[in-house]
Design an enzyme around this catalytic site. Structure first.
Site, PDB file in Angstrom:
ATOM      1  N   LYS A 120      -1.767  -2.876   0.091  1.00  0.00           N
ATOM      2  CA  LYS A 120      -1.347  -2.405   1.416  1.00  0.00           C
ATOM      3  C   LYS A 120      -1.180  -0.892   1.443  1.00  0.00           C
ATOM      4  CE  LYS A 120       3.210  -2.441   2.885  1.00  0.00           C
ATOM      5  NZ  LYS A 120       3.701  -1.206   3.443  1.00  0.00           N
ATOM      6  N   ASN A 121      -0.427  -0.373   0.481  1.00  0.00           N
ATOM      7  CA  ASN A 121      -0.078   1.051   0.582  1.00  0.00           C
ATOM      8  C   ASN A 121      -1.246   1.982   0.258  1.00  0.00           C
ATOM      9  OD1 ASN A 121       2.391   0.397   1.569  1.00  0.00           O
ATOM     10  ND2 ASN A 121       3.502   0.669  -0.359  1.00  0.00           N
ATOM     11  N   CYS A 127      10.166   0.162   7.808  1.00  0.00           N
ATOM     12  CA  CYS A 127      11.352  -0.531   7.307  1.00  0.00           C
ATOM     13  C   CYS A 127      12.555   0.396   7.368  1.00  0.00           C
ATOM     14  CB  CYS A 127      11.144  -0.969   5.856  1.00  0.00           C
ATOM     15  SG  CYS A 127       9.943  -2.279   5.653  1.00  0.00           S
ATOM     16  N   ARG A 134      14.906   8.210   6.911  1.00  0.00           N
ATOM     17  CA  ARG A 134      13.557   8.370   6.325  1.00  0.00           C
ATOM     18  C   ARG A 134      12.958   9.680   6.834  1.00  0.00           C
ATOM     19  NH1 ARG A 134      10.258   2.782   5.685  1.00  0.00           N
ATOM     20  NH2 ARG A 134       9.122   4.113   4.258  1.00  0.00           N
ATOM     21  N   ASP A 139       9.892  -1.095  -4.452  1.00  0.00           N
ATOM     22  CA  ASP A 139       9.396  -2.201  -3.622  1.00  0.00           C
ATOM     23  C   ASP A 139       9.466  -3.552  -4.343  1.00  0.00           C
ATOM     24  OD1 ASP A 139       8.945  -0.328  -1.676  1.00  0.00           O
ATOM     25  OD2 ASP A 139       6.807  -0.123  -2.088  1.00  0.00           O
ATOM     26  N   ARG A 195       3.665  -8.209   7.668  1.00  0.00           N
ATOM     27  CA  ARG A 195       3.215  -6.821   7.633  1.00  0.00           C
ATOM     28  C   ARG A 195       2.516  -6.503   6.307  1.00  0.00           C
ATOM     29  NH1 ARG A 195       7.698  -3.131   7.566  1.00  0.00           N
ATOM     30  NH2 ARG A 195       5.977  -1.917   6.780  1.00  0.00           N
TER      31      ARG A 195
HETATM   32  N1  EPU Z   1      11.891  11.782   1.332  1.00  0.00           N
HETATM   33  C1  EPU Z   1      12.449  12.962   1.768  1.00  0.00           C
HETATM   34  N2  EPU Z   1      11.685  13.764   2.577  1.00  0.00           N
HETATM   35  C2  EPU Z   1      10.412  13.440   2.932  1.00  0.00           C
HETATM   36  C3  EPU Z   1       9.857  12.235   2.451  1.00  0.00           C
HETATM   37  C4  EPU Z   1      10.623  11.416   1.657  1.00  0.00           C
HETATM   38  O1  EPU Z   1      13.595  13.281   1.474  1.00  0.00           O
HETATM   39  O2  EPU Z   1       9.774  14.213   3.656  1.00  0.00           O
HETATM   40  C5  EPU Z   1      12.696  10.905   0.442  1.00  0.00           C
HETATM   41  C6  EPU Z   1      12.934   9.548   1.077  1.00  0.00           C
HETATM   42  O3  EPU Z   1      14.057   9.556   1.929  1.00  0.00           O
HETATM   43  C7  EPU Z   1      13.097   8.658  -0.134  1.00  0.00           C
HETATM   44  C8  EPU Z   1      12.184   9.309  -1.184  1.00  0.00           C
HETATM   45  O4  EPU Z   1      11.937  10.635  -0.724  1.00  0.00           O
HETATM   46  O5  EPU Z   1      14.426   8.749  -0.590  1.00  0.00           O
HETATM   47  C9  EPU Z   1      10.843   8.625  -1.399  1.00  0.00           C
HETATM   48  O6  EPU Z   1      10.187   8.454  -0.164  1.00  0.00           O
HETATM   49  P1  EPU Z   1       8.585   8.384  -0.067  1.00  0.00           P
HETATM   50  O7  EPU Z   1       8.133   9.474   0.826  1.00  0.00           O
HETATM   51  O8  EPU Z   1       8.001   8.298  -1.425  1.00  0.00           O
HETATM   52  O9  EPU Z   1       8.367   6.998   0.694  1.00  0.00           O
HETATM   53  P2  EPU Z   1       7.301   6.652   1.802  1.00  0.00           P
HETATM   54  O10 EPU Z   1       6.054   7.401   1.557  1.00  0.00           O
HETATM   55  O11 EPU Z   1       7.922   6.696   3.138  1.00  0.00           O
HETATM   56  C10 EPU Z   1       6.153   4.758   0.414  1.00  0.00           C
HETATM   57  C11 EPU Z   1       5.849   3.316   0.611  1.00  0.00           C
HETATM   58  C12 EPU Z   1       7.130   2.513   0.530  1.00  0.00           C
HETATM   59  C13 EPU Z   1       7.815   2.770  -0.810  1.00  0.00           C
HETATM   60  C14 EPU Z   1       7.996   4.267  -1.045  1.00  0.00           C
HETATM   61  C15 EPU Z   1       8.510   4.596  -2.429  1.00  0.00           C
HETATM   62  C16 EPU Z   1       3.920   3.379   2.008  1.00  0.00           C
HETATM   63  C17 EPU Z   1       3.327   3.141   3.345  1.00  0.00           C
HETATM   64  N3  EPU Z   1       5.217   3.137   1.893  1.00  0.00           N
HETATM   65  O12 EPU Z   1       7.031   5.124   1.473  1.00  0.00           O
HETATM   66  O13 EPU Z   1       6.723   1.165   0.582  1.00  0.00           O
HETATM   67  O14 EPU Z   1       9.063   2.145  -0.837  1.00  0.00           O
HETATM   68  O15 EPU Z   1       6.747   4.956  -0.870  1.00  0.00           O
HETATM   69  O16 EPU Z   1       7.641   4.121  -3.399  1.00  0.00           O
HETATM   70  O17 EPU Z   1       3.224   3.740   1.062  1.00  0.00           O
HETATM   71  C18 EPU Z   1       6.850  -1.111   1.126  1.00  0.00           C
HETATM   72  O18 EPU Z   1       5.640  -1.213   0.842  1.00  0.00           O
HETATM   73  O19 EPU Z   1       7.606  -2.088   1.308  1.00  0.00           O
HETATM   74  C19 EPU Z   1       7.435   0.218   1.262  1.00  0.00           C
HETATM   75  C20 EPU Z   1       8.548   0.442   1.916  1.00  0.00           C
END
Ligand code: EPU
Length: 426
Positions: free
Chosen positions: A22-23, A117, A122, A305, A397
């Site tokens: 998915k990701n 989620c 976020r 995850d 999802r």
């Molecule tokens: N963060 C910041 N600033 C930013 C971006 C992130 O402070 O601009 C913080 C977040 O608050 C969090 C940490 O950095 O504490 C990591 O966030 P990240 O950006 O890595 O998460 P994401 O890209 O929003 C993806 C996956 C998530 C998974 C996370 C961590 C996708 C679409 N989503 O989210 O997957 O939990 O990386 O590995 O790739 C899932 O598949 O169930 C899911 C939630």
């Protein structure tokens, strides 16, 4: 209302094929916007998040042809606007990749603020930091994020936190920017590497993905390509957890065992037998699981995850386990649901202390988010009695044919509506 109903206690056995990640898919589909030709993508998971994104591209003008269940051909050449305001965007976090892709293509973008989620705050400050280093100013108004530049130029991006989303978005914006971009403290997740491989298959020059420094030399054009998405690490981990929870014997096909190492290591620590082969993995479990401690971290650490699914296993393991969430502020909402099934857990901030009980007992529960929903399935499969899971949309999802796949492994699982009419018995 739709519910998943599980009569627990069946030992899972047999084999299951893991779908595309998915990701990775939700990054690769927006990346297609950057292409000057037709992209054929294989091993696409047939799940809600992916289908929403494909629809968004279609609404933006892309021609989409479904070749078969897991293969799509997308021609992005008619996408001619950098503006994206569709209801679907507000439902899913990954729609923020439209920002990087549209910015990379048109040097500007205007996209609705993304949903996803709920794990607490976020932020996207690191995404905006990446864009800003490349020369794009941002502003937010009326629920839209606007990015503007006079042509993107490569630069040195140091991410303050390891962020999958910010790494991917910066890559998307940088592949066609003039000159060289360096992303330091980059995320190393398998889906970051898969996106880099996809971009390179179109003619991009992205190096170092999978390490914490990614170097990108901007190119003028990206060609069409044929690309196969990697298998889903977390779907695989969820079936591994379910095999362990039910004292089962399950072989997962179409996996990359290297991506599963942190999960495999924890399961072995808990006394589960895991055998690795070229592109499949066998998980067998007998007797009571052992306690262990788990801390989630960016890759190659234990994936956040998989935190809810492993917590379910620990809730029926011998002794006391500590689970520390190292990525998100608030990823223990599902614990209240698990407690309804008899789990003994106390949460203090980012730490859950789990005292293993003899067995979980079926109950009505909610899928509070995608992985929490998957964890409720694992819990229901191992529990005594019947579990009713509400808000199953979250699960759909991210998990392809989840009911059919578990049923094929011998689970007593079906979908019903609240009037209890059986609509699907796999
Ligand atoms: N963060 C910041 N600033 C930013 C971006 C992130 O402070 O601009 C913080 C977040 O608050 C969090 C940490 O950095 O504490 C990591 O966030 P990240 O950006 O890595 O998460 P994401 O890209 O929003 C993806 C996956 C998530 C998974 C996370 C961590 C996708 C679409 N989503 O989210 O997957 O939990 O990386 O590995 O790739 C899932 O598949 O169930 C899911 C939630």
């Amino acid at each position: 209302m739709k519910k998943i109903v599980i009569n627990g206690g069946n030992r899972l056995h047999g084999s299951v094929c893991i779908s595309g990640a998915k990701n990775a898919a939700v990054a690769i589909i927006p990346a297609i916007i950057l292409s000057d030709g037709v992209c054929r993508i294989e091993n696409i998971p047939n799940i809600m998040d992916v289908n929403l994104l494909v629809n968004i591209l279609h609404q933006m003008g892309a021609a989409v042809r479904r070749i078969d269940k897991s293969t799509l051909e997308i021609d992005p050449r008619r996408i001619n606007s950098s503006f994206a305001n569709y209801d679907a965007i507000r439902k899913m976090r990954a729609s923020c990749y439209l920002l990087g892709a549209l910015l990379g293509k048109f040097s500007e973008a205007e996209v609705a603020l993304p949903g996803g989620c709920d794990f607490g705050v976020r932020p996207i400050d690191q995404h905006l930091k990446g864009f800003s280093v490349l020369g794009a100013e941002n502003s937010v108004s009326g629920g839209m994020i606007k990015l503007k530049s006079n042509g993107l130029k490569g630069g040195h991006v140091y991410l303050d936190v390891v962020s999958v989303g910010a790494t991917i978005n910066t890559m998307l914006a940088a592949v066609k920017a003039e000159g060289k971009t360096i992303i330091e403290n980059a995320a190393r997740e398998p889906h970051v590497v898969d996106l880099a491989n996809f971009l390179n298959s179109m003619g991009a020059d992205v190096r170092g993905a999978g390490t914490d420094v990614i170097k990108i030399n901007g190119v003028k054009h990206l060609n069409g390509t044929t690309y196969t998405i990697i298998p889903d690490q977390i779907e695989a981990g969820t079936y591994m957890a379910a095999a362990a929870a039910t004292q089962g014997d399950v072989t997962l096909k179409n996996v990359i065992t290297k991506h599963l190492e942190s999960i495999t290591a924890k399961l072995r620590e808990m006394g589960v037998q895991v055998e690795e082969y070229d592109d499949c993995i066998r998980v067998c479990s007998e007797g009571r699981l052992h306690r262990c401690n788990v801390k989630t971290m960016p890759h190659p650490g234990f994936p956040t995850d998989m935190q809810p699914q492993i917590a379910v296993l620990l809730s029926v393991a011998d002794g006391t386990s500590i689970v520390t969430e190292g990525v998100w502020d608030n990823r223990f909402k599902y614990i209240d649901e698990l407690k309804r099934m008899g789990a003994d857990v106390s949460v203090d901030g980012k730490v859950a202390v789990i005292q293993g009980v003899d067995t979980l007992k079926g109950a009505p529960v909610k899928a509070t988010d995608l992985r929490a929903g998957a964890a409720m399935i694992v819990a229901g499969l191992s529990a005594q009695g019947t579990t009713y899971i509400e808000d199953t949309d979250h699960i759909e999802r991210g998990y392809e044919d989840v009911v059919e796949k578990f049923a094929s492994l011998g689970a007593d699982i079906r979908v019903v509506y609240t009037d209890d009419t059986v609509v699907q018995r796999a």
